[in-house]
Design a protein around this motif. Structure first.
Motif, short mmCIF file in Angstrom:
data_model
loop_
_atom_site.label_atom_id
_atom_site.label_comp_id
_atom_site.label_asym_id
_atom_site.label_seq_id
_atom_site.Cartn_x
_atom_site.Cartn_y
_atom_site.Cartn_z
N ARG A 48 -2.48 -6.66 2.65
CA ARG A 48 -2.13 -5.37 2.44
C ARG A 48 -1.35 -4.73 3.19
NH1 ARG A 48 -7.75 -6.21 2.75
NH2 ARG A 48 -7.53 -4.43 4.48
N VAL A 49 -0.04 -4.36 2.37
CA VAL A 49 1.48 -3.83 4.26
C VAL A 49 1.47 -2.53 2.95
CG1 VAL A 49 2.92 -3.80 5.31
CG2 VAL A 49 1.49 -5.73 4.79
N GLY A 50 1.49 -1.49 4.17
CA GLY A 50 2.04 -0.25 3.89
C GLY A 50 3.21 0.13 4.66
N THR A 51 2.77 0.51 6.03
CA THR A 51 4.16 0.90 7.02
C THR A 51 4.79 0.23 6.79
OG1 THR A 51 1.75 2.09 8.19
CG2 THR A 51 3.74 1.66 9.47
N LYS B 243 0.32 4.15 -0.53
CA LYS B 243 -0.78 5.70 -0.31
C LYS B 243 0.22 6.76 -0.05
CE LYS B 243 -3.25 3.89 3.86
NZ LYS B 243 -4.22 3.51 4.74
N ARG C 180 2.97 6.09 7.86
CA ARG C 180 3.02 8.35 6.93
C ARG C 180 3.16 9.10 8.01
NH1 ARG C 180 0.83 3.68 5.66
NH2 ARG C 180 -0.75 3.58 6.97
N VAL D 256 -11.66 -4.55 6.72
CA VAL D 256 -10.33 -4.67 7.46
C VAL D 256 -10.49 -4.45 8.58
CG1 VAL D 256 -9.21 -1.86 8.04
CG2 VAL D 256 -10.02 -2.23 5.66
N ASN E 245 -5.48 4.71 -1.99
CA ASN E 245 -6.36 4.48 -1.50
C ASN E 245 -7.23 6.45 -1.34
OD1 ASN E 245 -5.25 6.31 0.33
ND2 ASN E 245 -6.92 6.00 2.57
N VAL F 237 0.89 -1.51 -0.06
CA VAL F 237 0.03 0.14 -0.04
C VAL F 237 1.19 1.52 -0.10
CG1 VAL F 237 -2.03 1.04 0.74
CG2 VAL F 237 -2.15 -1.34 1.17
N GLY G 205 -3.46 8.82 5.99
CA GLY G 205 -4.39 8.24 4.32
C GLY G 205 -5.17 6.82 4.52
N MET H 45 -2.68 -5.96 7.81
CA MET H 45 -2.16 -5.14 7.06
C MET H 45 -0.58 -5.75 8.37
SD MET H 45 -5.34 -2.49 7.55
CE MET H 45 -5.39 -1.23 8.94
N SER H 46 0.04 -4.13 7.86
CA SER H 46 1.06 -4.42 9.24
C SER H 46 0.51 -5.31 10.51
CB SER H 46 2.01 -2.70 8.62
OG SER H 46 2.51 -2.70 7.43
N VAL I 20 -8.48 0.85 -3.03
CA VAL I 20 -8.84 -0.28 -1.64
C VAL I 20 -9.93 1.22 -0.60
CG1 VAL I 20 -7.03 -1.25 -1.23
CG2 VAL I 20 -6.70 0.30 -0.32
N MET J 243 -13.21 -8.66 1.09
CA MET J 243 -11.63 -7.64 1.82
C MET J 243 -12.93 -7.75 2.78
SD MET J 243 -10.87 -4.34 2.13
CE MET J 243 -10.87 -2.71 1.74
C1 LIG Z 1 -3.83 1.97 4.85
C2 LIG Z 1 -4.01 0.18 3.91
C3 LIG Z 1 -3.24 -0.94 4.16
C4 LIG Z 1 -2.15 -0.31 4.73
O1 LIG Z 1 -2.04 -0.73 6.54
P1 LIG Z 1 -0.92 -0.71 7.14
O2 LIG Z 1 -1.05 -0.86 8.42
O3 LIG Z 1 0.16 0.30 6.80
O4 LIG Z 1 -0.11 -1.63 6.43
C5 LIG Z 1 -4.58 -2.01 4.09
N1 LIG Z 1 -5.27 -1.87 4.20
C6 LIG Z 1 -6.00 -0.44 3.94
C7 LIG Z 1 -8.03 -0.54 3.25
C8 LIG Z 1 -5.34 0.86 3.64
O5 LIG Z 1 -6.00 2.04 3.94
#
Ligand SMILES: *Cc1c(COP(=O)(O)O)cnc(C)c1O
Length: 239
Positions: free
Chosen positions: A226-229, A40, A235, A171, A61, A38, A239, A210-211, A83, A169
Motif C-alpha cells: 500500500r503505497v501513498g507518499t 487519501k 501529504r 502496519v 482511510n 493510497v 491522513g 508502505m512507501s 484501510v 493486513m
Molecule cells: C497512509 C497509509 C498507507 C500509505 O502510507 P505511505 O507512507 O504514504 O506510503 C498505507 N497503509 C495505511 C493503512 C495508511 O493509512
C-alpha cells in the motif's frame, strides 16, 4: 494537469522499479505482488490520472473523503480498499464503494459490515488488521487486533453473509518489540497468514508495506503493498 500526470508517471515508474527489484531479489514473480496506491488526501483528479496510468487498486482511510471520490470515479472500474479505522456508523457508506475493507479488527464491525453488505447486495472482501504491538487491551493504537484474536475474528467473517475472508493486513509497528524491525514484523505476519490459511485456504491476501518499507514486505512474502507518499508526494496534512 499534464504536469501532474508527468509527475505521477515518474513516481509510479520508480515505485514499479522498486517492486520489480524487490521481487527479483526475493526470487518472486512480479505478478505475485499487487500495488495499491493510497490516494487519501489527494483529489479525484489524481485518481483519474492514476487509472489512466494503469493503476487498478486504490485505498482510502477516511469515509468522508473516500465516498465522494469513489462516486466521482465510479466510471473507472477501480478496486477500492478501505484501510482506516472504521466506525460502525460509517459502515453503510463504506460498503457502498469498498471492494475490500482491510481494517477489520472487532466483532461488532464484522456484524455491521455483514448487515450492510447483505442490504446493498454486495460482497465485501475482508482483511483482518493485525496489531503486532497490541498491548494488554489486545488492540493496537492505530487499530488492529492482537495475533491471539485473529482466529476468532476470522471465523466470524467466514461465517458472515455478504463477507468474504480475504486475508491479513498490518502496519509496521512504531513501538514495542517490532519497532524499527519491519522485516521481522512482516515475517511474523506471514507466519500468522500461514496459520490462518490452514483453516481458510482462500484467505491468501497479505497486505503489508508502505512507501518506506515495501521492499521488506515483498521480501517477507506480501501479496499487496500500500503505497501513498512515494507515488503522490508528501501529504499536506496527516491522513
Ligand atoms: C497512509 C497509509 C498507507 C500509505 O502510507 P505511505 O507512507 O504514504 O506510503 C498505507 N497503509 C495505511 C493503512 C495508511 O493509512
Amino acid at each position: 494537469m499534464t504536469d501532474r500526470k508527468d509527475e505521477l508517471a515518474v513516481n509510479l515508474a520508480k515505485v514499479e522499479e522498486r517492486i520489480a527489484r524487490a521481487c527479483a531479489a526475493a526470487g518472486r514473480e512480479r505478478e505475485e505482488v499487487t500495488l495499491i496506491v493510497v490516494t487519501k488526501t489527494y483529489p479525484a483528479d489524481d485518481v483519474r490520472i492514476l487509472a489512466d496510468l494503469g493503476v487498478r487498486h486504490v485505498a482510502e482511510n477516511k469515509d468522508q473523503d473516500a465516498a465522494p471520490k469513489a462516486a466521482t470515479c465510479s466510471d473507472l472500474s477501480l478496486s477500492w480498499h478501505f484501510v482506516g479505522q472504521l466506525q460502525t456508523n460509517k459502515v453503510r457508506s463504506v460498503v457502498g464503494y469498498a471492494d475490500f475493507v482491510q481494517s477489520v479488527d472487532r466483532s461488532r464491525l464484522v456484524s455491521a459490515l455483514s448487515k450492510e453488505a447483505v442490504r446493498a447486495g454486495r460482497e465485501v472482501g475482508c482483511l483482518i488488521q493485525v496489531a503486532l504491538d497490541a498491548g494488554e487491551s489486545g488492540r493496537g493504537d492505530r487499530g488492529g487486533v492482537a495475533p491471539g484474536g485473529i482466529e476468532e475474528l476470522a471465523g466470524l467473517v467466514a461465517g458472515a453473509p455478504g463477507l468474504r475472508l480475504a486475508g491479513l493486513m498490518t502496519v509496521a509497528p512504531l513501538t514495542g518489540e517490532y519497532a524499527g524491525r519491519q522485516r521481522a514484523a512482516f515475517e511474523r505476519l506471514m507466519d500468522l497468514s500461514t496459520d490462518l490459511r490452514r483453516a481458510h485456504p482462500g484467505a491468501n491476501m497479505v497486505s503489508a508495506g508502505m512507501s518506506a518499507d515495501l521492499e521488506e514486505a515483498v521480501a517477507a512474502g506480501a501479496t499487496h503493498v500500500r503505497v501513498g507518499t512515494a507515488v503522490l508526494g508528501v501529504r499536506p496534512r496527516l491522513g
